[in-house]
Enzyme design. Structure first.
Site, PDB file in Angstrom:
ATOM      1  N   ASP A 165      -1.180  -9.126  -3.908  1.00  0.00           N
ATOM      2  CA  ASP A 165      -1.271  -7.939  -3.047  1.00  0.00           C
ATOM      3  C   ASP A 165      -1.326  -6.657  -3.880  1.00  0.00           C
ATOM      4  O   ASP A 165      -2.206  -5.808  -3.683  1.00  0.00           O
ATOM      5  CB  ASP A 165      -0.067  -7.868  -2.094  1.00  0.00           C
ATOM      6  CG  ASP A 165      -0.189  -8.845  -0.940  1.00  0.00           C
ATOM      7  OD1 ASP A 165      -1.038  -9.736  -1.015  1.00  0.00           O
ATOM      8  OD2 ASP A 165       0.574  -8.698   0.034  1.00  0.00           O
ATOM      9  N   ALA A 186       0.839  -1.208   0.000  1.00  0.00           N
ATOM     10  CA  ALA A 186       0.000   0.000   0.000  1.00  0.00           C
ATOM     11  C   ALA A 186       0.873   1.257   0.000  1.00  0.00           C
ATOM     12  O   ALA A 186       0.553   2.234  -0.685  1.00  0.00           O
ATOM     13  CB  ALA A 186      -0.931  -0.008   1.208  1.00  0.00           C
TER      14      ALA A 186
HETATM   15  O1  PMV Z   1       1.689 -10.314   2.018  1.00  0.00           O
HETATM   16  P1  PMV Z   1       0.861 -11.321   2.764  1.00  0.00           P
HETATM   17  O2  PMV Z   1       1.384 -11.647   4.088  1.00  0.00           O
HETATM   18  O3  PMV Z   1      -0.591 -11.045   2.704  1.00  0.00           O
HETATM   19  O4  PMV Z   1       1.042 -12.734   1.987  1.00  0.00           O
HETATM   20  C1  PMV Z   1       0.839 -12.806   0.626  1.00  0.00           C
HETATM   21  C2  PMV Z   1       0.223 -14.092   0.300  1.00  0.00           C
HETATM   22  C3  PMV Z   1       1.142 -15.240  -0.042  1.00  0.00           C
HETATM   23  O5  PMV Z   1       0.349 -16.122  -0.822  1.00  0.00           O
HETATM   24  C4  PMV Z   1       1.594 -15.955   1.227  1.00  0.00           C
HETATM   25  C5  PMV Z   1       2.374 -14.833  -0.826  1.00  0.00           C
HETATM   26  C6  PMV Z   1       2.089 -14.335  -2.236  1.00  0.00           C
HETATM   27  O6  PMV Z   1       3.010 -13.778  -2.841  1.00  0.00           O
HETATM   28  O7  PMV Z   1       0.977 -14.526  -2.751  1.00  0.00           O
END
Ligand code: PMV
Length: 315
Positions: free
Chosen positions: A152, A111
């Protein structure tokens, strides 16, 4: 170029289904959480280019030799200015504030990068579409996470629920009936890079077992999407529990997460699971409005350091 202050913001996020499996090509679902935000302001500075992380009391000077490839904030700034065809030599002050907890699976670093891109775009009066924000921020994600799936930066750049499969065209979808989540923090810092790395080592040792776990998680994600689209909250909650059981098998739960999950379920949540990388960070519980008070109180007495309540799909 504007002389006034320009602002860029970005929300937090939680993963509803499919974390970890998404790194291995299975689908995942994530939603933005707008109650928490990263806010970046850009203004003219007299001399030089500095990035100030106000909450952390840290200042970074852009252009110090050695930091170009390693400082995630500087990488974001460099890539964004290059995208706009602008030089890195600027007299600017970039100030960062964020209410998104750090290292808790709520996308704080992502973010901040997204808000930086948007603030620079506003400062230089440029337009940048979400797919390009997403692409620029992904380059920074690689520094944070090593092998990020891209979920993300996608959910945060688009700011809406996403059904995500790595390297495929993004799908957004409709929420049939809004639902409420309690998001509770274990208070434990858990770097995504470490959890993802440990899962990779385990997958290398027991490939067939982990592939089967990821297949089962992918199947739950697909059923979860249907439950969200049709507004079937009973099924949605049950699928969250099933996903949590598989994440336990994957090896990314922890006693603190389990304590919160059990507390939420006993207090009447329809389902509960960890969200994000696991090992610490946050968990989510699906709650009907009438059990909200009881679930929040149960989470607090089970050790949650912060509890947020958010509605998903509210227009
Ligand atoms: O950034 P976080 O802690 O929400 O984890 C991302 C999710 C994972 O699947 C664990 C890693 C990824 O790159 O998708």
């Amino acid at each position: 170029m504007s002389e006034a202050r320009s602002i860029g913001t970005a929300p937090g996020k939680v993963i509803l289904f499919g974390e970890h499996a998404v790194v291995y090509g299975r689908p995942a679902i994530a939603v933005p959480v707008t109650q928490v935000q990263a806010i970046v302001t850009v203004e003219h500075a007299r001399d030089g280019f500095l990035i100030v992380a106000e909450d952390l009391g840290k200042t970074h000077f852009v252009g110090q030799p050695g930091d170009e490839q390693t400082c995630p904030l500087e990488v974001t700034v460099r890539n964004t200015l290059a995208y706009f065809g602008l030089p890195i030599e600027q007299n600017l002050r970039l100030s960062i504030r964020s209410t998104i907890p750090i290292g808790r699976g709520m996308g704080s670093g992502t973010a901040v990068s997204t808000a930086i891109v948007r603030a620079l775009a506003a400062h230089f009066a440029r337009r940048i579409p979400p797919d390009q924000v997403c692409r620029l921020v992904f380059q920074t994600e690689i520094i944070y996470h090593g092998t990020p799936s891209g979920i993300d930066n996608t959910v945060i750049a688009y700011g809406k629920p996403v059904y995500f499969i790595r390297d495929q065209r993004l799908e957004t979808f409709t929420v049939g009936h809004p639902f409420r989540l309690a998001i509770a923090d274990t208070g434990i810092f858990s770097p995504t890079r470490v959890a993802v790395g440990d899962v990779r080592h385990a997958w290398e040792r027991q490939r067939a077992r982990y592939e089967a776990l990821f297949d089962a998680i992918g199947d739950i994600t697909n059923r979860g999407r249907k439950a969200i689209e049709t507004g079937d909250h009973e099924t949605l909650g049950r699928l969250m529990d099933e996903n949590q059981a598989l994440l336990r098998e994957v090896g990314v739960s922890s006693p603190e997460l389990e304590r919160l999950i059990t507390a939420a379920s006993r207090a009447g949540a329809l389902g509960a699971k960890l969200c994000g990388a696991g090992r610490g960070g946050n968990m989510i519980a699906l709650i009907a409005p009438e059990v909200e008070k009881a679930v929040v109180a149960a989470l607090q007495s089970a050790g949650a350091t912060q509890v947020l309540v958010t509605d998903v799909g509210q227009v």
